[in-house]
Design a protein around this motif. Sequence first.
Motif, PDB file in Angstrom:
ATOM      1  N   SER A 198       0.827  -1.210   0.000  1.00  0.00           N
ATOM      2  CA  SER A 198       0.000   0.000   0.000  1.00  0.00           C
ATOM      3  C   SER A 198       0.860   1.259   0.000  1.00  0.00           C
ATOM      4  CB  SER A 198      -0.899   0.004   1.240  1.00  0.00           C
ATOM      5  OG  SER A 198      -0.118   0.219   2.407  1.00  0.00           O
ATOM      6  N   ARG A 199       0.211   2.403  -0.182  1.00  0.00           N
ATOM      7  CA  ARG A 199       0.939   3.670  -0.113  1.00  0.00           C
ATOM      8  C   ARG A 199       1.482   3.912   1.291  1.00  0.00           C
ATOM      9  NH1 ARG A 199      -1.657   7.899  -0.584  1.00  0.00           N
ATOM     10  NH2 ARG A 199      -3.802   7.180  -0.743  1.00  0.00           N
ATOM     11  N   TYR A 200       0.819   3.400   2.295  1.00  0.00           N
ATOM     12  CA  TYR A 200       1.377   3.458   3.651  1.00  0.00           C
ATOM     13  C   TYR A 200       2.718   2.730   3.701  1.00  0.00           C
ATOM     14  CZ  TYR A 200       2.251   2.011   8.444  1.00  0.00           C
ATOM     15  OH  TYR A 200       2.851   1.741   9.646  1.00  0.00           O
ATOM     16  N   ASP A 201       2.777   1.533   3.126  1.00  0.00           N
ATOM     17  CA  ASP A 201       4.013   0.759   3.132  1.00  0.00           C
ATOM     18  C   ASP A 201       5.106   1.450   2.323  1.00  0.00           C
ATOM     19  OD1 ASP A 201       3.121  -1.710   4.577  1.00  0.00           O
ATOM     20  OD2 ASP A 201       1.701  -1.783   2.927  1.00  0.00           O
ATOM     21  N   ARG A 202       4.710   2.200   1.300  1.00  0.00           N
ATOM     22  CA  ARG A 202       5.677   2.892   0.447  1.00  0.00           C
ATOM     23  C   ARG A 202       6.015   4.289   0.963  1.00  0.00           C
ATOM     24  NH1 ARG A 202       1.813   1.323  -3.361  1.00  0.00           N
ATOM     25  NH2 ARG A 202       1.583   3.430  -4.199  1.00  0.00           N
ATOM     26  N   ASN A 203       5.459   4.644   2.148  1.00  0.00           N
ATOM     27  CA  ASN A 203       5.733   5.954   2.749  1.00  0.00           C
ATOM     28  C   ASN A 203       5.350   7.089   1.802  1.00  0.00           C
ATOM     29  OD1 ASN A 203       6.525   7.661   4.845  1.00  0.00           O
ATOM     30  ND2 ASN A 203       8.640   7.774   4.112  1.00  0.00           N
ATOM     31  N   SER A 206      -0.281  11.421   2.053  1.00  0.00           N
ATOM     32  CA  SER A 206      -0.536  12.857   1.969  1.00  0.00           C
ATOM     33  C   SER A 206      -0.642  13.444   3.374  1.00  0.00           C
ATOM     34  CB  SER A 206      -1.845  13.101   1.212  1.00  0.00           C
ATOM     35  OG  SER A 206      -2.954  12.646   1.998  1.00  0.00           O
ATOM     36  N   GLY A 207      -0.748  14.777   3.448  1.00  0.00           N
ATOM     37  CA  GLY A 207      -0.902  15.418   4.748  1.00  0.00           C
ATOM     38  C   GLY A 207      -2.149  14.957   5.473  1.00  0.00           C
ATOM     39  N   ARG A 208      -3.272  14.863   4.781  1.00  0.00           N
ATOM     40  CA  ARG A 208      -4.508  14.400   5.412  1.00  0.00           C
ATOM     41  C   ARG A 208      -4.372  12.962   5.886  1.00  0.00           C
ATOM     42  NH1 ARG A 208     -10.713  15.405   3.881  1.00  0.00           N
ATOM     43  NH2 ARG A 208     -10.469  16.615   5.788  1.00  0.00           N
ATOM     44  N   GLU A 209      -3.755  12.136   5.071  1.00  0.00           N
ATOM     45  CA  GLU A 209      -3.571  10.736   5.456  1.00  0.00           C
ATOM     46  C   GLU A 209      -2.658  10.614   6.673  1.00  0.00           C
ATOM     47  OE1 GLU A 209      -4.166   9.203   0.850  1.00  0.00           O
ATOM     48  OE2 GLU A 209      -2.164   9.450   1.704  1.00  0.00           O
ATOM     49  N   HIS A 350      -7.921   4.517   3.300  1.00  0.00           N
ATOM     50  CA  HIS A 350      -7.787   4.316   1.851  1.00  0.00           C
ATOM     51  C   HIS A 350      -6.330   4.092   1.466  1.00  0.00           C
ATOM     52  CE1 HIS A 350     -11.757   4.956  -0.083  1.00  0.00           C
ATOM     53  NE2 HIS A 350     -12.044   5.531   1.057  1.00  0.00           N
ATOM     54  N   ALA A 351      -5.411   4.687   2.207  1.00  0.00           N
ATOM     55  CA  ALA A 351      -3.988   4.536   1.903  1.00  0.00           C
ATOM     56  C   ALA A 351      -3.458   3.158   2.288  1.00  0.00           C
ATOM     57  CB  ALA A 351      -3.183   5.623   2.614  1.00  0.00           C
ATOM     58  N   LEU A 352      -4.284   2.321   2.912  1.00  0.00           N
ATOM     59  CA  LEU A 352      -3.889   0.955   3.253  1.00  0.00           C
ATOM     60  C   LEU A 352      -4.295  -0.043   2.176  1.00  0.00           C
ATOM     61  CD1 LEU A 352      -4.735   0.812   7.074  1.00  0.00           C
ATOM     62  CD2 LEU A 352      -2.481   0.995   6.003  1.00  0.00           C
ATOM     63  N   THR A 353      -4.808   0.450   1.051  1.00  0.00           N
ATOM     64  CA  THR A 353      -5.165  -0.426  -0.053  1.00  0.00           C
ATOM     65  C   THR A 353      -3.911  -0.814  -0.820  1.00  0.00           C
ATOM     66  OG1 THR A 353      -7.322   0.666  -0.285  1.00  0.00           O
ATOM     67  CG2 THR A 353      -6.556  -0.657  -2.150  1.00  0.00           C
ATOM     68  N   ASP A 354      -3.708  -2.093  -1.049  1.00  0.00           N
ATOM     69  CA  ASP A 354      -2.528  -2.544  -1.792  1.00  0.00           C
ATOM     70  C   ASP A 354      -2.546  -1.993  -3.208  1.00  0.00           C
ATOM     71  OD1 ASP A 354      -1.130  -4.075   0.159  1.00  0.00           O
ATOM     72  OD2 ASP A 354      -2.647  -5.646  -0.031  1.00  0.00           O
ATOM     73  N   GLN A 355      -1.372  -1.791  -3.763  1.00  0.00           N
ATOM     74  CA  GLN A 355      -1.243  -1.112  -5.048  1.00  0.00           C
ATOM     75  C   GLN A 355      -1.915  -1.908  -6.163  1.00  0.00           C
ATOM     76  OE1 GLN A 355       2.976  -0.853  -5.643  1.00  0.00           O
ATOM     77  NE2 GLN A 355       3.128  -2.858  -6.579  1.00  0.00           N
ATOM     78  N   ALA A 356      -2.305  -1.174  -7.213  1.00  0.00           N
ATOM     79  CA  ALA A 356      -2.905  -1.800  -8.391  1.00  0.00           C
ATOM     80  C   ALA A 356      -1.944  -2.843  -8.929  1.00  0.00           C
ATOM     81  CB  ALA A 356      -3.188  -0.740  -9.452  1.00  0.00           C
TER      82      ALA A 356
END
Length: 359
Positions: A198-203, A206-209, A350-356
């Motif tokens: 996910s984007r969390y894992d990839r650091n 966003s600011g809101r996230e 939403h940022a915990l969704t694994d990448q496409a």
Amino acid sequence: MKKAFVCSMFAVVSLSAGSLFAAPLSNMEKLGKHLYQNKDLSLNSTQSCATCHHQTAGFADPKNARDPYNSFVSLGDDGFSKGGRNAPTAAYCGFSPILHQAASGEWFGGMFWDGRKTGEVLGDPLAEQAQGPPLNPVEMNMPDLEAVIDRIEMSNYANLFMNVFGSDVFTDPATAYDLMAKAIAAYERSVEISPFSSRYDRNELSGRERRGLRLVEQNCIQCHSMDQPAGDPGPLFTSYGYANIGVPVNEALLDVPGTVYAPPDRGLGGIDSLNDESQWGKFKIPTLRNIAVTAPYSHNGVFPTLLDMVSFHNSRDGWPAPEVGENISALVGNMGLNGDELDDIVAFLHALTDQAGNI
């Protein structure tokens, strides 16, 4: 499914979070993938594991995810029967330990919403879970395990089954059925289903996230733990414990033809191995990974949106009475967050969704 890339004529393999490269599956995992996707393991060849646990819905049921206001549980192989619980994600389930009671008296591990597949038989709760649906009359509806193994023996991957487990594997259907389940569990543990990408894992938050992450750290990690066990690629966002958060009855589900939903569902406390009133109404705490694509939410699908679910955790005010009124957790329902803060949490989830490519 993750895509494989080739660089300088060599396959590039990486297990690091956020990688664009696919690790190759082992033969055991390849076999598990065949079994996971094979509709012939249901009586009428209409349903596989992937039917209700599909990559497009974060390995939950895509029919429910497409229409979470009206579809809450999964349709069985007979085209009419429906389960009484919302299909949870199959991703990251392989990290759940054997069901056990901690010194605190709380239970952890096991599989299914109620933990009834404990892991004590095969030493692996995930493999024991995989044995359930093919023989469940409301799900894949096969008459017996011998019929399941007969179909595997006639499949186009029967040779792979024998290569992995031995040429005589089909002589004992009961043993073969155990091995089938272990292969499915191996695939469910593979990087195709549990990639930590996910984007969390990839650091890449966003600011809101990031604000949402801080709110999760302040309010949610007692149940949705961010501890990272040794050797795991990232936090699992669950303790794999159990809680009764006061979820209401799903009144709409009572009117669904063919469903076996019959509240009150007592969850962990209702399974035969416990039959414990102190555990009534407690259900498995799900991982937050891929939660944004696995609607609807809770064991009975009563919350159609992620904001509904988060709002309920924030305050139980205005919601119907709990399905099970005993043993309600004091850790939810009183966070006192405002609307912007709830939106920040939803953004982070939403940022915990694994990448496409992975889902």
